[in-house]
Design an enzyme around this catalytic site. Structure first.
Site, short mmCIF file in Angstrom:
data_model
loop_
_atom_site.label_atom_id
_atom_site.label_comp_id
_atom_site.label_asym_id
_atom_site.label_seq_id
_atom_site.Cartn_x
_atom_site.Cartn_y
_atom_site.Cartn_z
N HIS A 14 6.70 -11.10 -6.68
CA HIS A 14 6.03 -9.78 -6.72
C HIS A 14 6.93 -8.81 -7.48
CE1 HIS A 14 3.44 -6.55 -4.67
NE2 HIS A 14 4.24 -5.92 -5.52
N HIS A 16 7.13 -5.47 -10.52
CA HIS A 16 6.58 -4.49 -11.47
C HIS A 16 7.57 -4.33 -12.61
CE1 HIS A 16 3.59 -3.01 -8.48
NE2 HIS A 16 4.52 -3.38 -7.62
N LYS A 102 -4.96 -9.27 -8.13
CA LYS A 102 -4.33 -8.38 -7.15
C LYS A 102 -5.36 -7.41 -6.60
CE LYS A 102 -1.14 -6.23 -4.83
NZ LYS A 102 0.07 -5.57 -5.25
N HIS A 139 -2.59 -6.09 -1.37
CA HIS A 139 -1.86 -4.94 -0.83
C HIS A 139 -2.53 -4.60 0.49
CE1 HIS A 139 0.56 -1.12 -1.26
NE2 HIS A 139 -0.23 -0.86 -0.24
N HIS A 177 4.30 -7.92 0.22
CA HIS A 177 5.25 -7.01 0.88
C HIS A 177 4.89 -6.73 2.34
CE1 HIS A 177 2.16 -4.33 -0.58
NE2 HIS A 177 2.65 -4.26 -1.79
N ASP A 250 9.06 -6.76 -5.05
CA ASP A 250 8.32 -5.50 -5.23
C ASP A 250 9.21 -4.45 -5.89
OD1 ASP A 250 6.19 -3.75 -5.26
OD2 ASP A 250 6.45 -3.11 -3.18
C1 NCD Z 1 4.48 0.12 -6.44
C2 NCD Z 1 4.55 0.73 -7.83
O1 NCD Z 1 5.30 1.70 -8.01
O2 NCD Z 1 3.90 0.23 -8.75
N1 NCD Z 1 5.09 1.00 -5.50
C3 NCD Z 1 5.61 0.66 -4.31
O3 NCD Z 1 6.03 1.55 -3.57
N2 NCD Z 1 5.69 -0.58 -3.93
C4 NCD Z 1 3.06 -0.18 -6.11
C5 NCD Z 1 2.93 -1.13 -4.95
O4 NCD Z 1 3.31 -2.28 -5.05
O5 NCD Z 1 2.41 -0.73 -3.91
ZN ZN Z 2 4.20 -3.85 -5.67
#
Ligand code: NCD
Ligand code: ZN
Length: 347
Positions: A14, A16, A102, A139, A177, A250
């Site tokens: 996971h 970003h 997702k 999520h 998460h 995450d």
């Molecule tokens: C994530 C993001 O910033 O893209 N933020 C987070 O707090 N985890 C989005 C997400 O995964 O919920």
């Molecule tokens: Zn995330």
């Protein structure tokens, strides 16, 4: 005392990595540790089509180091599920190597405006995903403003996940998460088609961390950190050797000035020292011997992908998490737990 720890090369299930200049700043941190990562599709606009996902994949590959550490990193692409994702796109998605979709409930977190407003609207698409063997990454928080922020995961299970799993018994689902004792119990008691990722921040910190000595925005993410009993439940299951709970950082990069603001963005940046953070948790629990399976075996096993070859080595060495790193064109980004000392360092 163990002085070095060699693990099969791990994956991040996971992650970003954003796009453009931000992508270029954060990607090398993940690529040097992880062989593969599940790339979250919550760009602006979101990655909703196979074409967009393949183009995003190309931009990620182009941002990798040319040679040496991390040059062979493999992004595993996902699509952002909307009310209107065409069922017919699922076959093409599988053929294009996309592994999952997702599900963001509309408004649940960063860039989730295009998220699903009513799960029922996605049923034909979920049917097609089940048929094609695409995973659903969830999520798991309700967005109902009547529900207390800290209860949103438990309520999501009752209201949405129970009926969803009943209606799609063949769909493989990852509860992303995971943050609560209720979530741990639910996933543990489910069948082999339900797994969960766990972040380093939810294993290391409880919600006090957000408020200690003043409001600390770099400890704010969604789902938000929970009370100590929940953190303990997460540590217990992650370090127990249960094969349906695995690593997903995450890591969610936001420029420091956007988090240090009147409406600070949610997301903890952990990519630079993710493996070291997990090692800290496993060592404190007396379970260092179980770190490799959590980080490198259970994820690919659940996704039905081969385990990696090659290894990474952590050495026992004290180092301080830097205050910040350069980010995008001219911004800075602050990692989780800046200024704290870690006792493991990736060689
Ligand atoms: C994530 C993001 O910033 O893209 N933020 C987070 O707090 N985890 C989005 C997400 O995964 O919920
Ligand atoms: Zn995330």
């Amino acid at each position: 005392m163990t002085a070095a720890l060699t693990l099969l090369r791990p994956d991040d299930w996971h992650l970003h990595v954003r796009d453009g200049a931000a992508l270029a700043s954060v990607l090398p941190h993940s690529a040097r540790q992880f062989a593969r990562a599940i790339i979250m599709p919550n760009l602006r606009p979101p990655v909703t089509t196979v074409e967009q996902a393949l183009a995003y994949r190309d931009r990620i590959l182009a941002a990798l180091p040319r040679e040496g550490d991390g040059s062979d990193f493999e992004p595993l692409m996902t699509l952002y599920l909307t009310d209107n994702t065409p069922p017919a796109e699922m076959r093409r998605a599988r053929e294009a190597g996309i592994v999952a979709l997702k599900l963001y409930p509309q408004g649940a977190t960063t860039n989730s405006d295009a998220g699903v407003s009513d799960l029922r609207k996605t049923y034909a698409t979920l049917e097609a995903m089940q048929r094609e063997g695409l995973l659903l990454l969830v999520h798991g928080e309700v967005t109902d403003p009547e529900v207390d922020l800290f209860d949103r995961e438990a309520v999501f299970i009752e209201r949405h996940l129970v009926p969803l799993r009943r209606d799609f018994p063949g769909l493989r689902i990852v509860f992303e998460h995971l943050t609560t004792r209720e979530g741990v119990q639910y996933v543990r008691d489910a069948d082999e088609r339900l797994g969960a990722t766990i972040t380093p921040q939810h294993l290391l910190f409880n919600r006090n961390a957000i408020f200690q000595g003043g409001l600390r925005p770099h400890y704010y993410c969604l789902p938000v950190l929970k009370a100590e009993e929940h953190r303990r439940a997460l540590v217990e299951i992650a370090t127990s050797g249960h094969p349906r709970f695995f690593l997903g950082t995450d890591s969610a990069p936001h420029a420091a000035h956007l988090k240090e603001s009147a409406a600070g963005h949610a997301g903890c940046y952990t990519a630079p020292m993710a493996l070291e953070l997990y090692a800290t948790v496993f060592e404190a629990a007396g379970a260092l011997d179980r770190l490799e399976a959590f980080a490198s075996h259970y994820g690919p096993d659940f996704y039905g992908l081969p385990r990696n070859t090659g290894t990474v080595t952590l050495r026992r060495e004290d180092w301080v998490i830097p205050d910040d790193y350069p980010f995008a064109e001219s911004a800075r980004i602050k990692p989780l737990a800046a200024g704290e000392t870690l006792h493991w360092k990736l060689a």
